[in-house]
Structures are given as C-alpha cells and as structure tokens.
Design an enzyme around this catalytic site. Sequence first.
Site, PDB file in Angstrom:
ATOM      1  N   ASP A  29       0.929  -1.493  -0.092  1.00 28.94           N
ATOM      2  CA  ASP A  29       0.225  -0.698  -0.258  1.00 28.94           C
ATOM      3  C   ASP A  29       0.696   1.179  -0.522  1.00 28.94           C
ATOM      4  OD1 ASP A  29      -2.422   1.371   0.533  1.00 28.94           O
ATOM      5  OD2 ASP A  29      -1.698   2.002   2.750  1.00 28.94           O
ATOM      6  N   ASP A  31      -0.040   5.035   1.083  1.00 27.49           N
ATOM      7  CA  ASP A  31      -0.204   6.278   2.281  1.00 27.49           C
ATOM      8  C   ASP A  31       0.064   5.482   3.200  1.00 27.49           C
ATOM      9  OD1 ASP A  31      -0.907   8.209  -0.196  1.00 27.49           O
ATOM     10  OD2 ASP A  31      -2.484   6.922  -0.315  1.00 27.49           O
TER      11      ASP A  31
HETATM   12  O1  LIG Z   1      -7.982  10.894  -3.009  1.00 32.99           O
HETATM   13  P1  LIG Z   1      -7.303   9.577  -3.966  1.00 32.99           P
HETATM   14  O2  LIG Z   1      -5.617  10.454  -4.068  1.00 32.99           O
HETATM   15  O3  LIG Z   1      -7.666   9.222  -5.089  1.00 32.99           O
HETATM   16  O4  LIG Z   1      -7.102   8.910  -2.837  1.00 32.99           O
HETATM   17  C1  LIG Z   1      -8.507   7.429  -2.296  1.00 32.99           C
HETATM   18  C2  LIG Z   1      -7.357   7.207  -0.617  1.00 32.99           C
HETATM   19  O5  LIG Z   1      -6.282   6.808  -1.010  1.00 32.99           O
HETATM   20  C3  LIG Z   1      -5.888   6.189   0.006  1.00 32.99           C
HETATM   21  O6  LIG Z   1      -5.289   5.907  -0.208  1.00 32.99           O
HETATM   22  C4  LIG Z   1      -6.545   6.791   1.251  1.00 32.99           C
HETATM   23  O7  LIG Z   1      -5.859   5.541   2.345  1.00 32.99           O
HETATM   24  C5  LIG Z   1      -7.504   7.413   1.832  1.00 32.99           C
HETATM   25  O8  LIG Z   1      -7.481   8.178   2.693  1.00 32.99           O
HETATM   26  C6  LIG Z   1      -7.889   7.999   0.006  1.00 32.99           C
HETATM   27  O9  LIG Z   1      -9.248   9.171   0.126  1.00 32.99           O
END
Ligand SMILES: O=P(O)(O)OC[C@H]1O[C@@H](O)[C@H](O)[C@@H](O)[C@@H]1O
Length: 258
Positions: A29, A31
Amino acid sequence: MHAAQSSRYGDNVAGVLGLPDHVSACLFDLDGVLTPTAVIHNKAWTATFDEFLRARGLPGFDPVHDYNDYVDGKPREAGVRDFLSSRGISLPEGTADDPPDAQTVNGLGNRKNVLLLKLLEQGGLEPYPSSAEYLRRAKEVGLRRAVVSSSANTLQVITSTGLDQYLEARVDGVTIRERGLKGKPAPDTFLEAARELGVEPARAAVFEDALAGVAAGRAGGFFVVGVDRVGGDHAEDLRRSGADVVVPDLGQLLEERS
Ligand SMILES: O=P(O)(O)OC[C@H]1O[C@@H](O)[C@H](O)[C@@H](O)[C@@H]1O
C-alpha cells in the site's frame, strides 16, 4: 533476478526481509506504508467533511475513528459514501466532473482532491526512510514488487519521491476506474497486482496500514503485514481485520533478520 534464482542470500531471500520463506513478491500500500501521505489525506478529508457537516449543524469528522473505520484505504468515492452513510446521510452520486462545490458524492470527493493537491504542492514529501530501504533490499534480493493503492494520485507520489525506481507494477485509483475493479476491502486490486507480477497470492505479502486494506489482503489469501503508525487500538484492530503480523514500521522487519 527472481527469488527462485540463487543469490548471495541463498534460497531464503524472503527471510532476510522478515517474511516467511515462501514469499516471492511484495505488494505495498502507498499512503501510510511507503509515504507519510495518510496524514495528508486525513487532513484533506477532515477539512472537507467538517465544512459539509458544520453547514448542516452536525458534529464534525473524527480524524481517528471516522477516518480509520469508514475512509482509510478505500477509493475516494467509497470513502465519501461510507462515511456519510455512517451518519445516515445519502447524497446523489453525481459524475466524475462535478465541480468541487457540488453536493454529490463525486463533488465532495473532488473538493477533497483539490485540498489534497494543494497540500501535496507544498512539496518536501519524502518516503519513510525504512520503507525506501526495504524496497531497495527487496529489489536487491530479487523479490517482485508492486504498489497497490486506492489513490488516484499514486503515480504523482511515487515519482516525486523517487520510489518508482523500485516498483515493477502499479494498481491504483486510476487503474480501478479504468478496469472497473472493486476497491479495498475487496481483494481485487491485490489480486490484479499479483497477476501482473505473475505470482500466486499464497506466495505474496501485502503491506497495509488501513483496516480495509488488511481485510482485502486477507480475503485474497495473501500473507498480511499490518503497519501501525497510529497507536492506541489500531494494532489490535489490524490483527482483528486479518493481519498475520503487525509492525510499527518496516524497519522492524529489517532489524529482525539483519
Ligand atoms: O483521493 P485519492 O488520492 O484518489 O485517494 C483515495 C484514498 O486512497 C487511500 O490510499 C487513502 O488511504 C485514502 O485516504 C484516500 O481517500
């Protein structure tokens, strides 16, 4: 070089990275696992939902419980839908090009993305040093490597932090939309990455900090490393969602075996 090939580490290439011997691929993963961007997503979500809720006289967004239980790890629109539904609120879906002030699921998601991009533009984003080192060593010993994130901003984050040099495949928020995949907690994104790497799920390890992501790894039949950077009940919650082991940081896996 593949894990099956001999190296100066012998046959036990996964073992030097604190993984079971049968593992030949790592699915990370992004984030909160490779980069400290979970905090940035959380900030953008909190500001977005607080504005929405306060305009209706409702209590604000809880960045710990609401984020971990309903938003973290899921694709953007699922995060909006699942959090609002926890408060008994349902909005029309709208469409992907809704403006950020539209009172729709897509509008709220787009509002969050505007705030997220502003925060990312402030620059200075670096990977967790131990995660970069872990990736470097995984590459060195010949484990296959993919990033599997729900975020549609994955490419920008891995290229701006230089992590792309270690990654062979990417399944992310853009892929999810393009290929019509189910997002985490469904296992589909991890299964897609394993397929791209040509590795059976039983021979791959998933690295996740989000409850939805751990559940996805478990459902796909992967070995699951839970990453707890939050504290409190989170480690226990990760175990309950299906993590085989929980570490505070990938550095611990390197220390265990080095
Ligand atoms: O809005 P993005 O950048 O497409 O991300 C979607 C999700 O991605 C995930 O990796 C995060 O944990 C979430 O917080 C986030 O909402």
